[in-house]
Design an enzyme around this catalytic site. Structure first.
Site, PDB file in Angstrom:
ATOM      1  N   HIS A 158      -4.256  -2.290  -6.174  1.00  0.00           N
ATOM      2  CA  HIS A 158      -3.427  -1.163  -5.721  1.00  0.00           C
ATOM      3  C   HIS A 158      -2.290  -0.842  -6.687  1.00  0.00           C
ATOM      4  O   HIS A 158      -1.643   0.189  -6.544  1.00  0.00           O
ATOM      5  CB  HIS A 158      -2.856  -1.462  -4.329  1.00  0.00           C
ATOM      6  CG  HIS A 158      -3.895  -1.409  -3.258  1.00  0.00           C
ATOM      7  ND1 HIS A 158      -4.094  -0.292  -2.470  1.00  0.00           N
ATOM      8  CD2 HIS A 158      -4.836  -2.296  -2.869  1.00  0.00           C
ATOM      9  CE1 HIS A 158      -5.088  -0.515  -1.626  1.00  0.00           C
ATOM     10  NE2 HIS A 158      -5.563  -1.728  -1.846  1.00  0.00           N
ATOM     11  N   ASP A 368       3.665   3.286 -11.249  1.00  0.00           N
ATOM     12  CA  ASP A 368       3.190   3.193  -9.867  1.00  0.00           C
ATOM     13  C   ASP A 368       1.668   3.281  -9.880  1.00  0.00           C
ATOM     14  O   ASP A 368       1.111   4.121 -10.598  1.00  0.00           O
ATOM     15  CB  ASP A 368       3.768   4.383  -9.078  1.00  0.00           C
ATOM     16  CG  ASP A 368       4.041   4.039  -7.613  1.00  0.00           C
ATOM     17  OD1 ASP A 368       3.396   3.124  -7.096  1.00  0.00           O
ATOM     18  OD2 ASP A 368       4.889   4.710  -7.014  1.00  0.00           O
TER      19      ASP A 368
HETATM   20  C1  GDG Z   1       1.233   0.347  -3.199  1.00  0.00           C
HETATM   21  C2  GDG Z   1       1.298   0.807  -4.660  1.00  0.00           C
HETATM   22  C3  GDG Z   1      -0.195   2.725  -4.086  1.00  0.00           C
HETATM   23  C4  GDG Z   1       7.859   4.687   3.144  1.00  0.00           C
HETATM   24  N1  GDG Z   1       8.973   4.748   3.903  1.00  0.00           N
HETATM   25  C5  GDG Z   1       8.563   4.832   5.174  1.00  0.00           C
HETATM   26  C6  GDG Z   1       7.168   4.828   5.183  1.00  0.00           C
HETATM   27  N2  GDG Z   1       6.760   4.743   3.928  1.00  0.00           N
HETATM   28  C7  GDG Z   1       5.339   4.813   3.547  1.00  0.00           C
HETATM   29  C8  GDG Z   1       5.072   6.080   2.789  1.00  0.00           C
HETATM   30  C9  GDG Z   1       3.764   5.737   2.097  1.00  0.00           C
HETATM   31  C10 GDG Z   1       3.892   4.234   1.888  1.00  0.00           C
HETATM   32  O1  GDG Z   1       4.965   3.758   2.700  1.00  0.00           O
HETATM   33  C11 GDG Z   1       4.268   3.908   0.459  1.00  0.00           C
HETATM   34  O2  GDG Z   1       3.151   4.059  -0.325  1.00  0.00           O
HETATM   35  P1  GDG Z   1       3.269   4.254  -1.888  1.00  0.00           P
HETATM   36  O3  GDG Z   1       1.920   4.582  -2.382  1.00  0.00           O
HETATM   37  O4  GDG Z   1       4.256   5.318  -2.196  1.00  0.00           O
HETATM   38  O5  GDG Z   1       3.863   2.899  -2.501  1.00  0.00           O
HETATM   39  P2  GDG Z   1       3.731   1.280  -2.285  1.00  0.00           P
HETATM   40  O6  GDG Z   1       4.294   0.830  -1.002  1.00  0.00           O
HETATM   41  O7  GDG Z   1       4.401   0.699  -3.491  1.00  0.00           O
HETATM   42  O8  GDG Z   1       2.157   0.968  -2.306  1.00  0.00           O
HETATM   43  C12 GDG Z   1       1.126   2.309  -4.755  1.00  0.00           C
HETATM   44  C13 GDG Z   1      -0.317   2.120  -2.701  1.00  0.00           C
HETATM   45  O9  GDG Z   1      -0.096   0.708  -2.716  1.00  0.00           O
HETATM   46  C14 GDG Z   1      -1.707   2.377  -2.103  1.00  0.00           C
HETATM   47  O10 GDG Z   1      -2.710   1.898  -2.930  1.00  0.00           O
HETATM   48  O11 GDG Z   1      -0.232   4.137  -3.996  1.00  0.00           O
HETATM   49  O12 GDG Z   1       1.123   2.719  -6.105  1.00  0.00           O
HETATM   50  O13 GDG Z   1       2.543   0.403  -5.265  1.00  0.00           O
HETATM   51  O14 GDG Z   1       2.676   5.979   2.943  1.00  0.00           O
HETATM   52  O15 GDG Z   1       5.018   7.135   3.694  1.00  0.00           O
HETATM   53  N3  GDG Z   1       6.415   4.916   6.311  1.00  0.00           N
HETATM   54  C15 GDG Z   1       7.093   5.007   7.499  1.00  0.00           C
HETATM   55  N4  GDG Z   1       8.459   5.010   7.549  1.00  0.00           N
HETATM   56  C16 GDG Z   1       9.229   4.928   6.422  1.00  0.00           C
HETATM   57  O16 GDG Z   1      10.469   4.964   6.486  1.00  0.00           O
HETATM   58  N5  GDG Z   1       6.383   5.106   8.632  1.00  0.00           N
END
Ligand code: GDG
Length: 476
Positions: A158, A368
């Site tokens: 990921h 990322d």
């Molecule tokens: C890893 C990889 C890859 C955030 N704040 C809240 C909340 N979130 C949710 C977002 C989004 C998720 O968390 C974060 O996903 P990301 O993809 O931006 O980043 P990582 O957590 O670092 O995830 C990344 C991912 O895995 C999937 O393969 O894309 O590159 O680092 O969905 O919305 N959700 C809620 N409240 C919040 O305050 N409910």
């Protein structure tokens, strides 16, 4: 009859109540597949135990069977907080300055993965396919093979794969990569991460790797299939969240509280890879360069605390507190404050309402794997009057989302210019960009990602069992 699917990840996020508005897209998609294939989700319970017991607690979570193991405190310290979060996470995000190279972490990582294999192996039936997720569990296939498991095993990373020049700072980097050749399929989010992996295999002395047609690779006397599988969001679920009563109410609240101002929004876990300091400095540069626009804008930065047992996360948190405070102190007026900086989480339907109220989405990580916030922001927009996505060229998402305003997040001037451009982009141009981006979001729906990975894993050309035995002997 197709065999069961076994999903393995450090934390098991199958929701107790699948209808709750707080469930993430990945958890929804994997749970749905597990219900369909009568599968199992295996991982750490998040609990510690005084003494290691090689057994799993089996539970039903919303129709999904989960198998959870407790770990000893030393395992949590060395495997999870240590090797996963202090060694591999920073290194894979190109932060060698933050990478810990302690031997005990590597040993804890190996020990804990071997423990996972000890509990998981007896749960695997002959026709099952096993799908292992992420950097916490890279060597798990090797440990399962050592226990005689011959099933198809796939791995999805990921996070980004690092450049070879940085990966080689890891003691035992070759052993880590060698263990990956016990998978049948390895998936990455982007071509760029896959190419970096191929570069290591093809160029690192002692690996003696060969690039084969169709992204297959050969090294260490074994062969593995690799591929690009860009993850996305649960588009329908997200659209429902946006239309839900709470989503609509949050939108109304945001709209009222930002009256006459254009909202710029950022949503990120508090992590040094997300470029939050650089983002605030870029925003400050914008305020400095465009004094006439100051009181027209407002930055809402939602940043839930994460991994706060790790020092580097406490440091970045303190720096962000200070920076947000300084910028607010310097630029605020009696009736306006430039930044609302929030260390809390919102439900997914609330987030959808917040995104929808924003004119600009700021997604500017320094590195990322993909970044799902970029896709959520796009999916939440009003098609008639959509906001503009500013996206780091170093997020995996940039490989598909070229219609966003792509920026170099290290340059505060570029960030400032992009914010200005996003705020002044004519409606026709905003609509055109949004339509192109929304198409990408639909084309990479998380269920497509899941189905393509699993179908590829089921169809992978495997070496004969004899070859496989040779490979297993080699790994032992
Ligand atoms: C890893 C990889 C890859 C955030 N704040 C809240 C909340 N979130 C949710 C977002 C989004 C998720 O968390 C974060 O996903 P990301 O993809 O931006 O980043 P990582 O957590 O670092 O995830 C990344 C991912 O895995 C999937 O393969 O894309 O590159 O680092 O969905 O919305 N959700 C809620 N409240 C919040 O305050 N409910």
């Amino acid at each position: 009859m197709t065999g069961r699917l076994i999903v393995v990840s450090n934390r098991v996020s199958a929701p107790k109540d699948p209808a709750a508005g707080s469930v993430g897209g990945l958890a929804m998609a994997l749970s749905a597949a597990l219900r369909k294939f009568d599968g199992l989700w295996f991982g750490w319970s998040g609990e510690t135990t005084a003494e290691w017991k090689p057994e799993a607690k089996i539970e039903d979570r919303g129709g999904v069977t989960v198998a959870l193991v407790d770990l000893e405190a030393q395992d949590v310290d060395e495997y999870y907080n240590g090797y996963a979060n202090k060694t591999l996470w920073p290194l894979f995000h190109h932060r060698v300055d933050l990478t810990a190279y302690e031997r005990s972490y590597g040993e804890g990582y190996e020990r804990t993965n071997a423990r996972f294999a000890e509990v998981l192996a007896p749960l695997i039936q002959p026709d099952d396919v096993v799908w292992i997720h992420d950097y916490h569990m890279i060597p798990l296939a090797r440990d399962l093979r050592r226990r005689g498991i011959r099933n198809r095993i796939g791995f999805f990373l990921h996070v980004p794969w690092p450049a070879r020049q940085l990966l080689v700072t890891l003691p035992h980097h070759r052993r880590l990569v060698e263990s990956m050749f016990d998978y049948d399929l390895i998936g990455f989010h982007t071509r760029e991460w896959l190419d970096l992996f191929r570069d290591y295999v093809a160029s690192e002395p002692g690996v003696d790797g060969r690039l084969l047609p169709n992204d297959a690779l050969e090294a260490f006397g074994r062969r593995v299939q690799t591929g690009v599988f860009p993850i996305g969001i649960d588009v329908e679920g997200f659209e429902q969240a946006k239309e839900s009563a709470l989503g609509a109410r949050t939108f109304d609240r945001m709209f009222a509280s930002t009256a006459f101002r254009k909202l710029i929004v950022g949503v990120d876990r508090l992590d040094y890879s997300k470029g939050l300091e650089q983002r605030l400095l870029g925003y400050e540069q914008f305020l400095e360069s465009h004094p006439d626009m100051r009181s027209e804008v407002l930055l809402l930065q939602v940043t839930p605390i994460s991994r706060d047992e790790v020092d580097a996360y406490q440091d970045i948190r303190a720096r962000l507190d200070a920076l947000a405070g300084r910028i607010n102190g310097e630029y605020a007026e009696m009736d306006w404050q430039p930044i609302r900086y929030l260390n809390r989480t919102y439900r997914r339907d609330q987030l959808a309402g917040i995104y929808r109220a924003a004119r600009v989405g700021l997604v500017t990580p320094l590195r990322d794997g993909m970044n799902l916030v970029a896709k959520e922001f796009v999916a939440a927009q009003d098609p008639e009057d959509p906001g503009v996505l500013i996206l780091s060229r170093f997020a995996g998402a940039a490989e598909q989302m070229g219609e966003a305003l792509l920026v170099n997040p290290f340059s505060r001037e570029e960030l400032s210019d992009a914010i200005h451009r996003a705020l002044t982009l004519p409606l026709a141009e905003r609509r055109r960009k949004w339509e192109a981006l929304m198409q990408v979001v639909r084309d990479t729906d998380v269920s497509i990602w899941r189905d393509e990975f699993v179908a590829t894993l089921r169809a992978v050309d495997r070496p004969s069992d004899d070859d496989h035995d040779a490979g297993a002997a080699h790994a032992a």
